[in-house]
Design an enzyme around this catalytic site. Structure first.
Site, mmCIF file in Angstrom:
data_model
loop_
_atom_site.group_PDB
_atom_site.id
_atom_site.type_symbol
_atom_site.label_atom_id
_atom_site.label_comp_id
_atom_site.label_asym_id
_atom_site.label_seq_id
_atom_site.Cartn_x
_atom_site.Cartn_y
_atom_site.Cartn_z
ATOM 1 N N ASP A 91 -19.598 34.206 24.982
ATOM 2 C CA ASP A 91 -18.516 34.213 25.949
ATOM 3 C C ASP A 91 -17.659 35.445 25.649
ATOM 4 O O ASP A 91 -17.488 35.810 24.497
ATOM 5 C CB ASP A 91 -17.711 32.919 25.787
ATOM 6 N N GLY A 94 -12.435 36.081 27.480
ATOM 7 C CA GLY A 94 -11.394 36.105 28.518
ATOM 8 C C GLY A 94 -10.636 34.791 28.568
ATOM 9 O O GLY A 94 -9.401 34.765 28.517
ATOM 10 N N ASP A 263 -22.306 24.660 29.347
ATOM 11 C CA ASP A 263 -21.830 24.588 27.970
ATOM 12 C C ASP A 263 -20.562 23.758 27.966
ATOM 13 O O ASP A 263 -19.846 23.702 28.974
ATOM 14 C CB ASP A 263 -21.501 25.982 27.404
ATOM 15 N N CYS A 301 -32.383 5.479 22.200
ATOM 16 C CA CYS A 301 -32.391 6.860 21.682
ATOM 17 C C CYS A 301 -33.365 6.977 20.512
ATOM 18 O O CYS A 301 -33.450 6.088 19.668
ATOM 19 C CB CYS A 301 -30.987 7.245 21.244
ATOM 20 N N CYS A 303 -33.294 9.593 18.317
ATOM 21 C CA CYS A 303 -32.817 10.651 17.412
ATOM 22 C C CYS A 303 -32.791 10.168 15.956
ATOM 23 O O CYS A 303 -32.879 8.965 15.676
ATOM 24 C CB CYS A 303 -31.457 11.176 17.853
ATOM 25 N N CYS A 306 -30.165 7.448 15.264
ATOM 26 C CA CYS A 306 -30.488 6.118 15.785
ATOM 27 C C CYS A 306 -31.693 5.487 15.089
ATOM 28 O O CYS A 306 -31.819 4.273 15.036
ATOM 29 C CB CYS A 306 -30.691 6.186 17.298
ATOM 30 N N HIS A 332 -26.332 12.866 17.306
ATOM 31 C CA HIS A 332 -26.722 11.964 18.394
ATOM 32 C C HIS A 332 -26.258 12.497 19.760
ATOM 33 O O HIS A 332 -27.039 12.508 20.725
ATOM 34 C CB HIS A 332 -26.161 10.562 18.156
HETATM 35 ZN ZN LIG Z 1 -29.350 8.751 18.869
#
Ligand SMILES: [Zn+2]
Length: 375
Positions: A91, A94, A263, A301, A303, A306, A332
């Protein structure tokens, strides 16, 4: 930098594609985790790669002030300095200059401001801002722009846009190298100013176009009205980046309107206070009802967090202010958003994006009142 459009959804403006940079490709639509200070807070680069993150965002304003581009350049550039091998979007700063520094003063060449860290005075031209990003060795650079809060008067927005467009012209004429350089569409909530911005920026043939000046206090519906309007005017063959907008619901609304890149610092920020996304809505793990809960944050999930940890344990870590707690919730939440955009890409390819979006939103609503917030 090149953009290759691979699929377009027939029932919406949603589209998927591949964006190529000299440091590798990434798929769009994409969510870019925010690494303002050269780190996605609490996450190592290896963990981001495990999650499936393909590109991160860093901030030229923060890195210019600390540690300084000279140090980063001397030590081999940003990728080497922070140990992230993939594409980096920077970025321009600004937004930060106009939001967190003090005593900003704008003239035709650029902007003077005082550092939010030590009060030191700085003056940066549009060329300086490009130079800083080139020296950092960014892959996708943003031009200097003036970002206004909402509401802004028409006259104020018109004047800020005039300067932003002049800086865009200076920047494009100054840099024609192989890195990506994006123009930023400003103009507050005034459609005629937004149109003027698009018309002028298209003439400069940027590598992509960012939608700036949104999520700055304007009503939700107006935000998406402006996004639809601007995307309708932008060329289809260039990527579109919606700056700083990134709740799961907003990402889906943006994708529906043809946004390719997102983002937002919010997903990792709320993770640090114990708020996590689940496919059934947002959950605050600090709540007492999770005290003895042996379930993962989200049963749907896959991940690392999890698969290995319970709500009760993560709740304990967050209350005890243990570092592992914010690492697990950050992991997560970033995994959730990476999955969301990956599933969106798959739905676009199957021409079923609107069905996918509705299903996700309906599931979010089941639990939206638990924390009193919509997702
Ligand atoms: Zn998760």
């Amino acid at each position: 930098m090149e953009f290759h459009l691979t699929h377009e959804d027939s029932k919406s403006k949603a589209r998927s594609g591949i964006i190529s940079t000299p440091r590798g490709n990434f798929n769009s639509p994409v969510f870019m985790p925010v690494g303002t200070q050269g780190t996605v807070k609490a996450m190592s680069p290896e963990e981001l790669q495990t999650i499936g993150v393909e590109i991160i965002l860093c901030n030229a304003y923060h890195l210019y002030l600390r540690p300084g581009w000279q140090i980063i350049k001397k030590l081999g550039g940003l990728h080497s300095f922070i140990n992230w091998p993939g594409p980096i979007l920077t970025d321009s700063g600004g937004y930060q200059i106009f939001s967190i520094s003090s005593l900003q003063k704008t003239n035709e060449e650029g902007v003077s401001f005082r550092s939010h860290i030590d009060g030191s005075e700085h003056f940066l031209t549009a060329q300086d801002v490009v130079d800083i990003q080139v020296r950092l060795d960014s892959d996708i650079m943003m031009v200097l722009d003036e970002c206004l809060a909402y509401p802004a008067s028409f006259e104020r927005a018109k004047e800020a846009l005039r300067r932003t467009l002049n800086w865009a012209k200076t920047s494009r004429n100054y840099y024609r190298g192989e890195k990506g350089l994006f123009g930023i569409v400003q103009g507050s909530t005034f459609k005629d100013l937004r149109k003027k911005a698009v018309d002028e920026l298209i003439k400069l043939n940027f590598d992509g176009y960012a939608l700036g000046g949104l999520s700055v206090g304007e009503p939700y519906n107006l935000r998406f009205e402006i996004i639809s309007f601007v995307n309708m005017l932008l060329p289809t063959e260039k990527p579109r980046y919606l700056m700083g907008v990134g709740t799961p619901g907003e990402i889906l609304e943006g994708i529906e309107r043809g946004v390719d890149m997102f983002d937002c610092a919010m997903p990792t920020r709320i993770a640090r206070t114990g708020t996590v996304f689940t496919w059934n809505g947002k959950v605050n793990i600090r709540n007492a009802r999770h005290k003895e809960d042996n379930a993962p944050l989200d049963a749907l999930c896959s991940c690392y967090t999890c698969k290995n940890y319970t709500r009760a344990y993560i709740r304990h870590l967050i209350w005890a202010r243990e570092i592992l707690g914010i690492r697990l919730t950050s992991y997560h939440n970033l995994h959730f958003l990476a999955s969301l955009v990956r599933k969106a890409r798959m739905a676009i390819k199957k021409n079923s994006f609107m069905h996918f979006k509705q299903e996700v939103i309906d599931n979010f609503k089941n639990l939206k009142n638990e924390e009193g917030n919509n997702v």
